[in-house]
Design a protein around this motif. Structure first.
Motif, PDB file in Angstrom:
ATOM      1  N   GLU A 107      -1.275   0.401  -9.872  1.00  0.00           N
ATOM      2  CA  GLU A 107      -2.553   1.242 -10.640  1.00  0.00           C
ATOM      3  C   GLU A 107      -1.943   1.640 -11.975  1.00  0.00           C
ATOM      4  O   GLU A 107      -3.027   1.220 -12.476  1.00  0.00           O
ATOM      5  N   TYR A 111      -3.734  -0.528 -14.780  1.00  0.00           N
ATOM      6  CA  TYR A 111      -4.760  -0.073 -15.164  1.00  0.00           C
ATOM      7  C   TYR A 111      -5.913  -0.609 -16.273  1.00  0.00           C
ATOM      8  O   TYR A 111      -6.803  -0.697 -16.549  1.00  0.00           O
ATOM      9  N   ARG A 114      -7.437  -3.918 -15.812  1.00  0.00           N
ATOM     10  CA  ARG A 114      -9.129  -3.356 -14.511  1.00  0.00           C
ATOM     11  C   ARG A 114      -9.275  -2.893 -15.370  1.00  0.00           C
ATOM     12  O   ARG A 114     -10.595  -3.409 -15.212  1.00  0.00           O
TER      13      ARG A 114
ATOM     14  N   SER B 178      -4.867   7.043 -21.324  1.00  0.00           N
ATOM     15  CA  SER B 178      -6.087   6.405 -21.681  1.00  0.00           C
ATOM     16  C   SER B 178      -6.843   5.215 -22.066  1.00  0.00           C
ATOM     17  O   SER B 178      -7.359   4.810 -22.548  1.00  0.00           O
ATOM     18  N   GLN B 187     -14.719   5.325 -18.553  1.00  0.00           N
ATOM     19  CA  GLN B 187     -13.818   4.867 -17.521  1.00  0.00           C
ATOM     20  C   GLN B 187     -12.429   5.613 -17.979  1.00  0.00           C
ATOM     21  O   GLN B 187     -12.087   6.364 -16.641  1.00  0.00           O
ATOM     22  N   ARG B 191     -11.814   6.943 -13.749  1.00  0.00           N
ATOM     23  CA  ARG B 191     -10.554   6.395 -13.305  1.00  0.00           C
ATOM     24  C   ARG B 191      -9.352   7.111 -13.511  1.00  0.00           C
ATOM     25  O   ARG B 191      -8.654   6.806 -12.041  1.00  0.00           O
TER      26      ARG B 191
END
Lengths: 255, 293
Positions: A107, A111, A114, B178, B187, B191
């Protein structure tokens, strides 16, 4: 025209303020594609700040003011019109401390795809394999993809973070002291990886380790107190610096 | 040779530290002694799963299943309302709100915790109950639903502040990683940040449940107090706590009724002990996970 093709990043009179603190002063820098550009200098000289201008990570900090121009492939990225999501997809960043997400190895790599809307298992599988192969982790980890990424060693984590970037096929990799939390052997292996990666990617690496800059980079800039003091061919910077301050730094008079 | 002053202070602190444990043990022993006396005249199965609570009829019946289910229903309703609201507001406070609004909100949440439960209870009686009565065309608005809604307000401060804490303590590097991959703020939150904070979120839910199960005054006032097997949220129910509070005054000391109320106390004690233990375990697990990095 020929000339502009040779630049992937170009800054012009870039100035940055944290509140009243002048962190970057008139920085003019040109980064060429498909090579490793090093940025060196003592801590607090603004090299990480400069790196974070390129993917607009400074936006996260309150009270930052930027003026001047930064072009990525001839497009101004300081303008409000720029799409940050696309920009950050094309310009990846590797951080000082490996920061894999508390998810599985699979994942972590999947990531980026996604969040950009890729849902097909087939595409994800393939991208994960390709990215892990590129950072030389595939053979080690192919049977452990469902393990938590936090179980890995620091070096593996940092490789995983690089693989995570490669999965979204960026053009430029920003590395902010990527080896500072690794031991010398792991550092050497990451440097070997960078040498592989530069065949396909452009890399800008910030490091306080002068030897590292000398080993991996082709072009190099020396920063001091927010100024880009000198920029040029790495060999020239380390053997025949033009500026006295650069000379003092690389000969270890301060830093 | 220690100075006498140091010695005295040291022992005083030690005794204070031990006091809480001693009190818990004493209370539990007392509860056990009084509560277990019931089981001379009533078996455990009939007590826990009996469907009739008629403590003063002849012969008395001490089945607390309707009370357990009453507590369960009110708690479930409160949690269904409080968790999504609490989670959303914790996310807003921790990740989204500009700092000015954040301070105002945090103060507001703390004030909510400061409202005495009796005040929430009578506000429930005069505003919420008539409202529910009109909306659902009931004969009385004093129902499990009314209790759930009021208790959700009481559980919110606990839930919000613990979830907020656990979100804030997620390493900033996750968020940076991220965002640097081109993720949007939302997100990143759902996530990466929420999964990383999941232990804290579970602990918050547990402590919220603990708060709700143990609450007495407000539920006594607005759930309608009918000790019957509940079948719907729109029906009056009676909780374990409300039963003890309402009946302790009139139970004759030494009677079966009196012992049964103590036995209910044991049940409540066991439930909240288990919930706290679980919450603790979640919090601990979260910390351990983080330390590994």
């Amino acid at each position: 025209m020929q000339n502009s093709k040779l630049k992937i990043i170009e800054t012009n009179k870039l100035n940055l303020f944290y509140g009243a603190f002048h962190a970057l002063i008139d920085v003019n820098l040109q980064v060429k594609p498909r090579m490793i550009t090093g940025l060196i200098g003592p801590s607090g000289c603004g090299k990480s700040t400069l790196l974070r201008v390129f993917n607009r990570m400074n936006d996260l900090i309150d009270g930052v003011k930027i003026s001047g121009s930064v072009k990525f492939e001839n497009k101004e990225i300081l303008s409000d019109a720029i799409d940050l999501i696309t920009l950050r997809k094309r310009i990846g960043m590797v951080f000082q401390r490996p920061n894999p997400f508390p998810l599985t190895i699979f994942e972590n790599v999947a990531y980026g795809l996604r969040i950009h809307g890729e849902g097909s298992r087939l595409v994800l599988d393939e991208a994960v394999q390709k990215s892990l192969t590129a950072v030389l982790l595939w053979d080690e980890l192919k049977d452990k993809l469902s393990l938590s990424a936090l179980e890995l060693s620091l070096e593996q984590q940092q490789r995983l973070c690089i693989a995570r970037l490669l999965a979204v096929t960026p053009d430029l990799l920003l590395m902010d002291e990527p080896c500072s939390s690794l031991d010398p052997l792991a550092t050497m292996r990451i440097e070997e990886l960078m040498n592989e990666l530069k065949k396909e990617y452009t890399i800008i690496i910030v490091t306080h380790n002068m030897q590292q800059a000398a080993r991996v980079s082709q072009e190099c800039g020396f920063m001091l107190l927010g100024e880009l003091v000198e920029f040029g061919d790495t060999k020239q910077i380390f053997t025949a610096p033009r500026d006295k301050r650069t000379d003092d730094y690389i000969t270890g008079r301060y830093g | 040779m220690k100075r006498p002053f140091e010695f005295i202070i040291e022992k005083l602190v030690l005794i204070s530290g031990l006091a809480s444990i001693i009190f818990v043990v004493l209370i539990f022993v007392f509860l056990l002694k009084e509560g277990l006396s019931l089981f001379g005249q009533e078996n455990l199965w009939g007590f826990l799963f009996g469907q009739n609570w008629y403590p003063i009829s002849d012969p008395p019946q001490f089945g607390i299943l309707p009370l357990i289910l009453g507590s369960f229903l009110v708690t479930l309703g409160a949690i269904i309302i409080a968790v999504p609201l609490g989670l959303a507001s914790a996310i807003y406070v921790a990740e989204v709100a500009p700092s000015g609004i954040r301070d105002v909100l945090k103060t507001g949440i703390e004030l909510l915790a400061a409202i005495p439960s009796i005040v929430l209870g009578f506000i429930g009686i005069v505003t919420l109950a008539p409202f529910l009565k009109n909306v659902f065309h009931l004969s009385s608005g004093l129902t499990a639903l009314a209790g759930s809604i009021m208790l959700a307000f009481m559980a919110m401060p606990t839930i919000v502040s613990i979830i907020e804490d656990s979100i804030v303590s997620v390493p900033k590097s996750y968020k940076e990683g991220s965002l640097a991959l081109g993720a949007t703020r939302w997100q990143t939150i759902y996530r990466v940040i929420l999964p990383a904070a999941s232990s804290g979120i579970l602990a918050a839910i547990m402590l919220g449940i603990g708060r709700v199960v143990g609450e007495t005054m407000a539920v006594l006032m607005i759930t309608g107090n009918a000790a019957v097997m509940p079948t719907s949220f729109l029906q009056p129910v009676r909780t374990l706590t409300a039963t003890v509070a309402a009946e302790m005054g009139e139970a004759v000391a030494g009677s079966g009724h009196y012992y049964a109320l103590f036995a209910i106390g044991i049940v409540l004690f066991v439930i909240s002990f288990a919930i706290n233990l679980l919450a603790d375990w979640f919090l601990h697990r979260g910390k351990k996970k983080r330390k590994k990095r």
